[in-house]
Design a protein around this motif. Structure first.
Motif, PDB file in Angstrom:
ATOM      1  N   LYS A   1      11.324  13.181   3.229  1.00 29.85           N
ATOM      2  CA  LYS A   1      12.936  12.765   2.499  1.00 29.85           C
ATOM      3  C   LYS A   1      13.791  14.047   2.434  1.00 29.85           C
ATOM      4  CE  LYS A   1      11.570   7.837   0.394  1.00 29.85           C
ATOM      5  NZ  LYS A   1      12.039   6.986  -0.066  1.00 29.85           N
ATOM      6  N   ILE A   2      15.042  14.363   2.859  1.00 29.30           N
ATOM      7  CA  ILE A   2      14.988  15.019   3.163  1.00 29.30           C
ATOM      8  C   ILE A   2      16.746  14.687   2.673  1.00 29.30           C
ATOM      9  CG2 ILE A   2      16.076  17.466   3.978  1.00 29.30           C
ATOM     10  CD1 ILE A   2      13.665  17.448   5.627  1.00 29.30           C
ATOM     11  N   HIS A   3      17.102  14.762   1.364  1.00 33.72           N
ATOM     12  CA  HIS A   3      18.928  14.372   1.395  1.00 33.72           C
ATOM     13  C   HIS A   3      19.704  15.313   1.113  1.00 33.72           C
ATOM     14  CE1 HIS A   3      17.106  10.760   0.436  1.00 33.72           C
ATOM     15  NE2 HIS A   3      15.733  10.822  -0.565  1.00 33.72           N
ATOM     16  N   SER A   4      21.016  15.374   1.386  1.00 30.43           N
ATOM     17  CA  SER A   4      22.373  17.236   1.235  1.00 30.43           C
ATOM     18  C   SER A   4      23.028  15.544   0.566  1.00 30.43           C
ATOM     19  CB  SER A   4      22.987  16.601   2.667  1.00 30.43           C
ATOM     20  OG  SER A   4      23.062  15.471   3.287  1.00 30.43           O
ATOM     21  N   GLN A   5      23.966  17.186  -0.709  1.00 32.49           N
ATOM     22  CA  GLN A   5      24.735  16.742  -1.444  1.00 32.49           C
ATOM     23  C   GLN A   5      25.795  17.953  -1.044  1.00 32.49           C
ATOM     24  OE1 GLN A   5      21.427  17.277  -2.851  1.00 32.49           O
ATOM     25  NE2 GLN A   5      20.728  15.515  -2.097  1.00 32.49           N
TER      26      GLN A   5
ATOM     27  N   PHE B   1      17.407  22.355  -3.592  1.00 33.18           N
ATOM     28  CA  PHE B   1      17.524  24.357  -3.793  1.00 33.18           C
ATOM     29  C   PHE B   1      18.946  24.036  -3.473  1.00 33.18           C
ATOM     30  CE2 PHE B   1      15.627  23.560   0.184  1.00 33.18           C
ATOM     31  CZ  PHE B   1      16.518  23.390   1.133  1.00 33.18           C
ATOM     32  N   ARG B   2      19.638  25.576  -3.197  1.00 28.66           N
ATOM     33  CA  ARG B   2      21.327  25.858  -3.005  1.00 28.66           C
ATOM     34  C   ARG B   2      21.187  27.293  -1.870  1.00 28.66           C
ATOM     35  NH1 ARG B   2      26.406  25.635  -7.109  1.00 28.66           N
ATOM     36  NH2 ARG B   2      24.621  27.067  -8.460  1.00 28.66           N
ATOM     37  N   THR B   3      21.726  27.357  -1.433  1.00 29.58           N
ATOM     38  CA  THR B   3      21.895  28.299  -0.045  1.00 29.58           C
ATOM     39  C   THR B   3      23.037  28.459   0.420  1.00 29.58           C
ATOM     40  OG1 THR B   3      20.499  29.928   0.815  1.00 29.58           O
ATOM     41  CG2 THR B   3      20.696  27.597   1.523  1.00 29.58           C
ATOM     42  N   PRO B   4      23.917  29.580   0.545  1.00 30.82           N
ATOM     43  CA  PRO B   4      24.977  29.551   1.107  1.00 30.82           C
ATOM     44  C   PRO B   4      24.763  29.286   2.886  1.00 30.82           C
ATOM     45  CG  PRO B   4      24.278  31.601   0.140  1.00 30.82           C
ATOM     46  CD  PRO B   4      22.933  31.346  -0.143  1.00 30.82           C
ATOM     47  N   HIS B   5      25.774  29.314   2.771  1.00 29.17           N
ATOM     48  CA  HIS B   5      25.791  28.512   3.997  1.00 29.17           C
ATOM     49  C   HIS B   5      26.670  29.865   5.769  1.00 29.17           C
ATOM     50  CE1 HIS B   5      26.691  25.917   8.325  1.00 29.17           C
ATOM     51  NE2 HIS B   5      25.966  25.196   7.243  1.00 29.17           N
TER      52      HIS B   5
ATOM     53  N   ILE C   1      24.383  24.869   1.177  1.00 33.43           N
ATOM     54  CA  ILE C   1      23.916  24.090   2.021  1.00 33.43           C
ATOM     55  C   ILE C   1      23.761  23.608   0.305  1.00 33.43           C
ATOM     56  CG2 ILE C   1      21.692  23.214   2.792  1.00 33.43           C
ATOM     57  CD1 ILE C   1      22.509  25.557   4.540  1.00 33.43           C
ATOM     58  N   ILE C   2      23.668  22.178  -0.086  1.00 32.52           N
ATOM     59  CA  ILE C   2      22.460  21.917  -1.384  1.00 32.52           C
ATOM     60  C   ILE C   2      21.534  20.427  -0.880  1.00 32.52           C
ATOM     61  CG2 ILE C   2      22.731  20.465  -3.554  1.00 32.52           C
ATOM     62  CD1 ILE C   2      25.765  22.010  -4.075  1.00 32.52           C
ATOM     63  N   ILE C   3      20.145  20.409  -0.917  1.00 31.11           N
ATOM     64  CA  ILE C   3      19.338  19.912  -0.530  1.00 31.11           C
ATOM     65  C   ILE C   3      18.729  19.274  -1.982  1.00 31.11           C
ATOM     66  CG2 ILE C   3      17.154  20.178   0.966  1.00 31.11           C
ATOM     67  CD1 ILE C   3      18.630  21.701   3.438  1.00 31.11           C
ATOM     68  N   THR C   4      18.264  18.383  -1.569  1.00 32.74           N
ATOM     69  CA  THR C   4      16.858  17.774  -2.206  1.00 32.74           C
ATOM     70  C   THR C   4      15.551  17.023  -0.973  1.00 32.74           C
ATOM     71  OG1 THR C   4      17.967  16.507  -4.386  1.00 32.74           O
ATOM     72  CG2 THR C   4      16.039  15.756  -4.210  1.00 32.74           C
ATOM     73  N   ALA C   5      15.193  17.917  -1.333  1.00 32.50           N
ATOM     74  CA  ALA C   5      13.078  17.524  -0.689  1.00 32.50           C
ATOM     75  C   ALA C   5      12.914  16.772  -1.204  1.00 32.50           C
ATOM     76  CB  ALA C   5      13.132  18.935   0.608  1.00 32.50           C
TER      77      ALA C   5
END
Length: 278
Positions: A227-231, A183-187, A272-276
């Protein structure tokens, strides 16, 4: 009201002000409502918005094929490495469903999950696609552990803060073990990112809460993601970045007033770009 941001191409001051006032009024109703009351508001909020804001970009984009293709290329970059013909793919809040229907030929099953049907009736529907309408809370039409890859873009910021943990719990429930939610969401530091940016320093429209990485991590952990990965994404290319980079930026920038760090945050930590992974 004084503008805090240049007007977007093709829209007048009066149109932007009307859009802001409509979203602000609906958002105020949402923020002061109970969960049962929010179900009713969610069911009709976009119909109300589009009726009162006919120049909304989501409506005008339907007539702009180039813009739709550009937006969908960016979304596909986020999920490309997870897509193959054997998976069940689902998108939360697909809007006009153009993206999830573009993904459908590349996967075994494609599902859109939304609070209302916002499709263009003239769009062709792939045979392996279905749209599921729910109330934002009860998603019993999707079986437990039935989805390989979940996706949402610019969704999490629209939830009432009390509802965000439930959203991630639902996502975890319907994902297979080892499945992922991208998911992608604004910071928040670079915001506001909704229509409020033209008149306010904080979100007052449909972005009920803009988040930080630091805030989201414990919510995801509690929902069952292991696991929580950021990109980051640059020119439709996605690169992994250690989570600590973002939390360190937040720790440093968070010491200063929001208005003073917004420009720097747009460079360092705009979204914010996260792969959970479950």
């Amino acid at each position: 009201m004084e503008l805090k941001h240049p007007l977007p191409p093709g829209r007048t001051y009066e149109q932007i002000l009307n859009h802001y006032q409509v979203e602000k009024e609906i958002a105020a109703r949402l923020m002061s409502s109970s969960r049962e009351e929010r179900k009713k508001i969610y069911a009709g909020m976009y119909d109300e918005l589009f009726a009162k804001v006919p120049d909304h970009s989501r409506l005008t984009r339907r007539q702009n094929e180039a813009e739709t293709r550009r937006a969908n290329r960016g979304k596909f970059a986020l999920i490309r490495r997870f897509v193959d013909p054997s998976i069940a793919f689902a998108e939360f809040a697909p809007g006009d469903c153009r993206f999830v229907m573009d993904v459908a030929p590349r996967v075994k099953q494609a599902i859109g999950i939304d609070i209302s049907d916002q499709r263009n009736p003239s769009d062709p529907v792939p045979p392996n696609f279905k749209l599921i309408i729910y109330d934002g809370y009860n998603l019993d039409k999707v079986h437990d552990e039935s989805i390989d890859v979940l996706f949402s873009d610019q969704l999490v910021e629209h939830f009432h803060p009390e509802d965000t943990p439930l959203h991630f719990q639902i996502a975890s429930r319907i994902l297979k073990k080892g499945g992922c939610y991208i998911f992608r969401t604004p910071h928040i530091f670079a915001g506001p990112h909704d229509i409020s940016k033209y008149f306010s320093d904080m979100p007052q429209g449909f972005h009920l809460k803009e988040w930080t990485y630091t805030e989201l991590r414990p919510v995801l952990r509690q929902a069952g993601f292991t696991k929580i990965h950021s990109q980051i994404m640059v020119k439709h290319r996605v690169f992994p970045i250690p989570f600590v980079y973002f939390t360190t930026c937040e720790k440093i920038l968070g010491r200063f007033p929001h208005a003073k760090i917004r420009k720097l945050a747009e460079i360092l930590i705009r979204e914010i770009i996260i792969t959970a992974v479950k």
